[in-house]
Motif scaffolding. Structure first.
Motif, short mmCIF file in Angstrom:
data_model
loop_
_atom_site.label_atom_id
_atom_site.label_comp_id
_atom_site.label_asym_id
_atom_site.label_seq_id
_atom_site.Cartn_x
_atom_site.Cartn_y
_atom_site.Cartn_z
N ILE A 140 0.86 -1.19 0.00
CA ILE A 140 0.00 0.00 0.00
C ILE A 140 0.90 1.24 0.00
O ILE A 140 1.86 1.30 0.76
CB ILE A 140 -0.90 0.06 1.26
N GLU A 174 4.36 5.66 3.02
CA GLU A 174 3.65 6.93 3.00
C GLU A 174 4.35 7.88 2.04
O GLU A 174 5.57 7.96 2.04
CB GLU A 174 3.62 7.51 4.41
N LYS A 220 -4.49 6.86 -2.72
CA LYS A 220 -3.68 5.75 -2.24
C LYS A 220 -3.52 4.75 -3.37
O LYS A 220 -4.37 4.67 -4.26
CB LYS A 220 -4.36 5.04 -1.06
N ALA A 240 0.28 5.14 0.69
CA ALA A 240 -0.76 6.06 1.15
C ALA A 240 -0.32 7.50 0.97
O ALA A 240 0.81 7.85 1.30
CB ALA A 240 -1.09 5.79 2.61
N PRO A 294 -5.89 0.88 5.20
CA PRO A 294 -4.56 0.40 5.61
C PRO A 294 -4.62 -0.37 6.93
O PRO A 294 -3.99 -1.42 7.08
CB PRO A 294 -3.74 1.67 5.75
N ILE A 297 3.37 -0.99 4.27
CA ILE A 297 2.73 0.28 3.92
C ILE A 297 3.76 1.39 3.84
O ILE A 297 4.59 1.55 4.74
CB ILE A 297 1.66 0.65 4.96
N ARG A 339 -11.25 5.14 5.17
CA ARG A 339 -10.00 5.68 5.71
C ARG A 339 -9.23 4.63 6.52
O ARG A 339 -8.08 4.83 6.86
CB ARG A 339 -10.26 6.91 6.58
N TYR A 395 -4.78 9.59 7.49
CA TYR A 395 -5.58 8.42 7.09
C TYR A 395 -6.65 8.81 6.09
O TYR A 395 -7.10 8.01 5.29
CB TYR A 395 -6.23 7.79 8.33
#
Ligand code: UDP
Ligand code: MG
Length: 317
Positions: A115, A190, A157, A117, A178, A188, A175, A152
């Motif tokens: 993921i 960011e 994403k 984000a 994740p 994950i 939201r 979040y």
């Protein structure tokens, strides 16, 4: 198909054309096979017809028209169900997210993350009604879930297909994707993304979203920690209450039987009865939960684990 971009839209007639133009420019430049899945969430301002025109002129566009307004989370789910790409990118349909960030997010997945984000580090929304509640919610979510992100709520994403295939969304839970996905073991990353003020159309949310997010957080926390063992949480508090109640009750009984101290005028006695009742109820709730867990997993043959890889050199047969 390498890339699907999923965009829920609700009454965004003034935005869809500009959005599609900007988005197509970025996606063409990436040199991958892609589709754009627009989910019209029961718009009443002609958004669906505009999307129809876009789909007629661009074969990479899929439009999913929902029968009524189901909400952003359900619309995203519908988009996931219709997305075919190896990578699924979600974004808002109001041009607040910048399509130019998509290549960066996708590159993160190529580095091995499941993921990526977006983090709206310079968020362009009202302070009191949006940024402040969001700050508090972000703090609380990162305290209660094991997934640490700064933002979040950012819809921009990127996910590997197997992530979105493995989660079901209810309420306002987009939201928490994740956090929910963390259950199956995901990496994950960011990425700081651009955020722009809304230029056209209206925001669909206000301060009333805050309590809903809090309640969803409670659900997510419960599911993440105790979805397969409810007796552990209900039973723990049930035992604590019940034993305290029994202890207190015993104390008064002994006082009365052996020392002749009257029970009248002792509020602690009511407390003892209450604690015992609450304890019994909590434990019963936990046991009912255990039954539910079995029904849920076994009737649907859902595993209580997720496999990453299997190394089996025995060969077929
Ligand atoms: N949206 C939706 N269904 C809804 C509410 C919103 O599909 O019931 C879409 C909306 O069209 C937009 C995205 O979800 O593309 C985010 O909504 P909005 O911009 O109003 O939220 P904000 O950015 O203000 O948090
Ligand atoms: Mg917006």
């Amino acid at each position: 198909m390498q890339l699907s971009v999923v965009i829920p839209v609700y009454n965004e007639a003034e935005n869809v054309a500009a959005l599609h133009q900007e988005l197509s420019g970025v996606l063409e430049g990436m040199g991958v096979s892609y589709e754009v899945v627009y989910v019209d969430d029961g718009s009443t301002d002609g958004t669906f017809d505009l999307l129809g025109e876009i789909a007629a002129s661009d074969p990479a566009v899929v439009v999913v028209g929902l029968r009524r307004n189901f909400g952003q989370t359900a619309a995203l789910s519908a988009g996931f169900d219709h997305a075919q790409g190896e990578v699924v990118v979600t974004m808002d349909g109001d041009l607040q997210n910048d399509p130019a960030d998509i290549p960066t997010l996708v590159a993160k997945l190529d580095e091995g993350y499941d993921i990526a984000a977006g983090w709206r580090h310079d968020r362009q929304d009202a302070w009191l009604s949006r940024k402040l509640p969001s700050m508090l919610a972000n703090g609380l979510i990162s305290l209660t879930t094991k997934v640490k992100l700064h933002d979040y709520g950012c819809t921009l994403k990127a996910f590997r297909k197997e992530v979105v295939d493995n989660i079901k969304l209810y309420g306002e839970m987009h939201r928490f994707i994740p956090a929910i996905a963390s259950w199956m073991g995901v990496k994950i990353a960011e990425v700081k993304v651009n955020h722009r003020p809304r230029r056209a159309g209206q925001s669909k949310y206000g301060i009333s979203r805050t309590p809903r997010v809090l309640l969803d957080l409670l659900t997510v926390k419960f599911l993440l920690s105790y979805a397969t063992r409810p007796i552990q949480i209900f039973g723990k508090w049930g035992l604590l209450c019940g034993m305290t109640g029994v202890g207190l009750g015993l104390y008064y009984t002994i006082e009365k039987l052996f020392f002749g101290i009257p029970l009248a005028g002792k509020p602690g006695l009511i407390l003892a009865v209450l604690l015992i009742l609450v304890g019994v109820q909590l434990i019963s709730l936990g046991l009912l939960g255990e039954l539910q867990v079995r029904t849920y997993y076994e009737t649907q043959c859902k595993p209580t684990y997720r496999v990453r890889t299997i190394l089996d050199r025995r060969g077929p047969g």
